[in-house]
Write an enzyme that holds these catalytic residues in place. Structure first.
Site, PDB file in Angstrom:
ATOM      1  N   ASP A 246       0.818  -1.225   0.000  1.00 53.69           N
ATOM      2  CA  ASP A 246       0.000   0.000   0.000  1.00 53.69           C
ATOM      3  C   ASP A 246       0.848   1.271   0.000  1.00 53.69           C
ATOM      4  OD1 ASP A 246      -2.230  -1.696   0.286  1.00 53.69           O
ATOM      5  OD2 ASP A 246      -1.876  -1.771   2.440  1.00 53.69           O
TER       6      ASP A 246
ATOM      7  N   LYS B   2       2.292   2.219  -5.056  1.00 53.49           N
ATOM      8  CA  LYS B   2       3.053   1.752  -6.224  1.00 53.49           C
ATOM      9  C   LYS B   2       2.290   1.962  -7.518  1.00 53.49           C
ATOM     10  CE  LYS B   2       3.374  -2.382  -4.561  1.00 53.49           C
ATOM     11  NZ  LYS B   2       2.914  -2.188  -3.183  1.00 53.49           N
TER      12      LYS B   2
ATOM     13  N   GLY C 108      -3.843  -4.218  -4.264  1.00 52.09           N
ATOM     14  CA  GLY C 108      -4.824  -3.163  -4.481  1.00 52.09           C
ATOM     15  C   GLY C 108      -4.100  -1.959  -5.023  1.00 52.09           C
ATOM     16  N   HIS C 109      -4.111  -1.788  -6.331  1.00 45.90           N
ATOM     17  CA  HIS C 109      -3.400  -0.672  -6.936  1.00 45.90           C
ATOM     18  C   HIS C 109      -4.412   0.373  -7.403  1.00 45.90           C
ATOM     19  CE1 HIS C 109       0.350  -3.313  -7.907  1.00 45.90           C
ATOM     20  NE2 HIS C 109       0.165  -3.097  -6.634  1.00 45.90           N
TER      21      HIS C 109
ATOM     22  N   GLN D 254       2.144  -6.030  -3.208  1.00 49.15           N
ATOM     23  CA  GLN D 254       2.467  -6.064  -1.762  1.00 49.15           C
ATOM     24  C   GLN D 254       3.783  -5.318  -1.493  1.00 49.15           C
ATOM     25  OE1 GLN D 254       1.544  -9.471  -3.134  1.00 49.15           O
ATOM     26  NE2 GLN D 254      -0.453  -8.573  -2.940  1.00 49.15           N
TER      27      GLN D 254
ATOM     28  N   ARG E  57      -6.180   0.523   7.847  1.00 54.21           N
ATOM     29  CA  ARG E  57      -4.739   0.279   7.932  1.00 54.21           C
ATOM     30  C   ARG E  57      -4.208   0.896   9.218  1.00 54.21           C
ATOM     31  NH1 ARG E  57      -4.069   2.403   1.840  1.00 54.21           N
ATOM     32  NH2 ARG E  57      -4.877   0.580   0.776  1.00 54.21           N
TER      33      ARG E  57
END
Ligand code: IMP
Length: 424
Positions: free
Chosen positions: A13, A16, A40-41, A222, A303
Site C-alpha cells: 500500500d 506503487k 490493491g493498486h 504487496q 490500515r
C-alpha cells in the site's frame, strides 16, 4: 532504463500503482511478477479512479501488460476488471497472461477463509482471496495453471483430481460444503473461452522486448516486509514481492534488471496482524488514517499507521538493491507541527541497532528509537519540483536520503498522476 523493477519498500500500500502509472508513460511493456487479487493498486487519471486487484497498472496507459508466471490469477476477478475497463472505454487487448501462472480455484478461497477462521486470534489477517492455498498447491505441484485453460479435457481432469482431495479436506477438517465438479468445470470452461486469446509466452515476449531496446517495467505487488522469505513471517504473503523475484516471476535473468525503484510512504501503514514498532498512538494514527484515506483497496480494512521507519527502509534498500526511492503521500504529513522518525530499534537487551533484526523475537520486542523533526504545516499543492518543497519538508526528504544512502527521486504530494514531484 530498459528494465526497471518497482517494489514496495514497506508492508504494501505504498502507492506503487500511481508510480507505475507515471513511469508507464515512458515504458513499452508493464509486467506484474507475483501476487494475485490480494493487491490493491489505485491509479487516478484526469480525476478518474481505477482500482486494480489483478491487472497490471500499465493497462490504463494502453501498454503491453503482462501477468507473469510468478502470479496467481483469479479468472473471475480478472474478467470482472477487464469488463469494467472495456465499459470505461479502455482496451484490454494489450493484456498477456503467462501460461505458467497458477489459477486461483474456488477451493483456495474457501480454504483461505476457513483456515483463518480456525486460527482465531492467531490469524494472519489475509485478504481471503485464496492466495496462500494457491501458492501452496503450486509448491506441492498439484496446482492448475493458466495453460490448462487451453485444453478443456485436461482442465476437467485436473479439477476432478483436485476436488477428490479438496472436498474431503473442506468437509472433514473445516465442515465446509463440497464443490460440485460440473459447476466448477463449466464455470472455468467459460473463463477459458474468454481468456484463451490472452495466453502467451510472456518470458519470451519480455526478453524480445528488451533485446529490441524497449523499456520494461516490472511491477511488484504487496511489499518487502510481506515477502515470504524475508518479511515478518508468518504475517506475510505467500510469494516474494522483493525485486529479485522479478526475474523468476517473469522468466528473465537477473542481469537484465537495470534499476530498482523502491516505493515508500512518507510514513508507514500495515494491514492485518503482526508487530509494528513505529505504530502511531491511536489518536495520531486515526488522524493519519483519515487524511491519507488509509483503508484497504481490496478488503476496506483500516490500515494501521506508523511513523517512517528507517530501520525497515534500510532493510528494504538492502534486500531489493534499491537504486532510487519514491516517497509518496508527503502531503498527509503537512497536518502536523512536528513529526517523529524511527531511526533505530532498541532491543530487549538494551542495545540499539540501525539494522532490521534477523530473529523474530528481537523484532517482536523491538522498541522504536524516535527522533522528532519539525513539520512544515503548509500545503504542498503549489510545488512543481522537489526543490520547491518547504524547507522542513525538504529536510525530511534529505534525512531519508542520508540515512539510507539512496536518492529520493520522486515525491508524491497528492492522489493524481500529476501530483508527483521530481528532482529536476
Ligand atoms: P494474503 O496475501 O491474502 O495471503 O495476506 C497475507 C498478508 O499480506 C496479510 O497481512 C495481508 O493483509 C497482507 N497483504 C496482502 N496483500 C496486500 C496488499 O496489497 N497490501 C497490503 N497488505 C497486503
Amino acid at each position: 532504463m530498459p528494465a526497471t523493477v518497482i517494489v514496495g519498500a514497506q508492508w504494501g500500500d505504498e502507492g506503487k500503482g500511481k508510480i507505475v502509472d507515471l513511469l508507464a508513460q515512458d515504458a513499452d511493456v508493464v509486467c506484474r511478477y507475483q501476487g494475485g487479487p490480494n493487491a490493491g493498486h489505485t491509479v487516478i487519471v484526469d480525476g478518474e479512479t481505477f482500482k486494480f486487484r489483478q491487472l497490471p497498472s500499465g493497462i490504463v496507459s494502453g501498454k503491453t501488460s503482462v501477468l507473469g508466471s510468478g502470479c496467481v490469477v483469479d479468472p473471475e476477478v480478472l474478467l470482472g476488471e477487464m469488463d469494467d475497463l472495456e465499459q470505461r472505454g479502455i482496451s484490454t487487448e494489450p493484456l498477456r497472461l503467462s501460461g505458467n501462472a497458477h489459477l486461483i480455484m474456488p477451493w483456495h478461497i474457501a480454504l483461505d477463509g476457513a483456515s483463518e477462521k480456525r486460527l482465531g486470534k492467531l490469524q494472519i489477517g489475509t485478504t481471503r482471496r485464496g492466495i496462500g492455498p494457491a501458492y501452496a498447491d503450486k509448491a506441492a505441484r498439484i496446482g492448475i495453471r493458466v495453460q490448462d485453460l487451453l485444453d478443456p479435457k485436461i482442465l476437467r481432469q485436473k479439477i476432478e483430481t483436485a476436488l477428490a482431495e479438496k472436498n474431503v479436506w473442506l468437509q472433514k477438517v473445516y465442515e465446509h460444503e463440497p464443490f460440485e465438479l460440473e459447476e466448477v468445470a463449466s464455470r472455468y470452461e467459460g473463463y477459458a473461452q474468454r481468456l484463451r486469446s490472452f495466453v502467451a509466452d510472456t518470458s519470451l515476449l519480455v526478453a524480445e522486448a528488451l533485446d529490441a531496446g524497449q523499456r520494461v517495467l516490472l511491477e511488484g505487488a504487496q511489499g518487502t516486509l510481506l515477502d515470504l522469505d524475508h518479511g515478518t513471517y508468518p504475517f506475510v504473503t505467500s510469494s516474494n514481492p522483493i525485486a529479485g523475484a522479478a526475474a523468476t516471476g517473469i522468466g528473465i535473468g537477473p542481469t537484465r534488471i537495470d534499476a530498482v525503484v523502491g516505493v515508500s510512504k512518507a510514513y508507514v501503514t500495515r494491514v492485518g496482524a503482526g508487530p509494528f514498532p513505529s505504530e502511531m498512538d491511536e489518536q495520531v494514527g486515526a488522524e493519519v488514517r483519515e487524511l491519507g484515506q488509509e483503508y484497504g483497496t481490496v478488503t476496506g480494512r483500516e490500515r494501521r499507521p506508523g511513523w517512517l521507519d528507517l530501520v525497515a527502509l534500510r532493510y528494504a534498500v538492502r534486500l531489493n538493491g534499491i537504486t532510487s526511492l519514491a516517497l509518496t503521500k508527503l502531503d498527509v504529513l503537512s497536518a502536523f507541527d512536528e513529526l517523529q522518525v524511527c531511526v533505530a530499534y532498541r532491543l530487549p537487551d538494551g542495545s540499539e541497532t540501525p539494522n532490521f533484526p534477523a530473529h523474530q523475537s528481537d523484532f517482536h520486542h523491538a522498541a522504536p528509537v524516535l527522533e522528532t523533526v519539525p513539520g512544515w504545516h503548509e500545503s504542498l499543492d503549489a510545488c512543481a519540483s522537489i526543490s520547491d518543497l518547504p524547507a522542513a519538508a525538504k529536510a525530511y526528504v534529505e534525512l531519508v536520503e542520508q540515512a539510507l544512502g539512496v536518492p529520493v527521486d520522486l515525491v508524491g504530494t497528492g492522489a493524481g498522476r500529476e501530483q508527483v514531484l521530481a528532482k529536476r
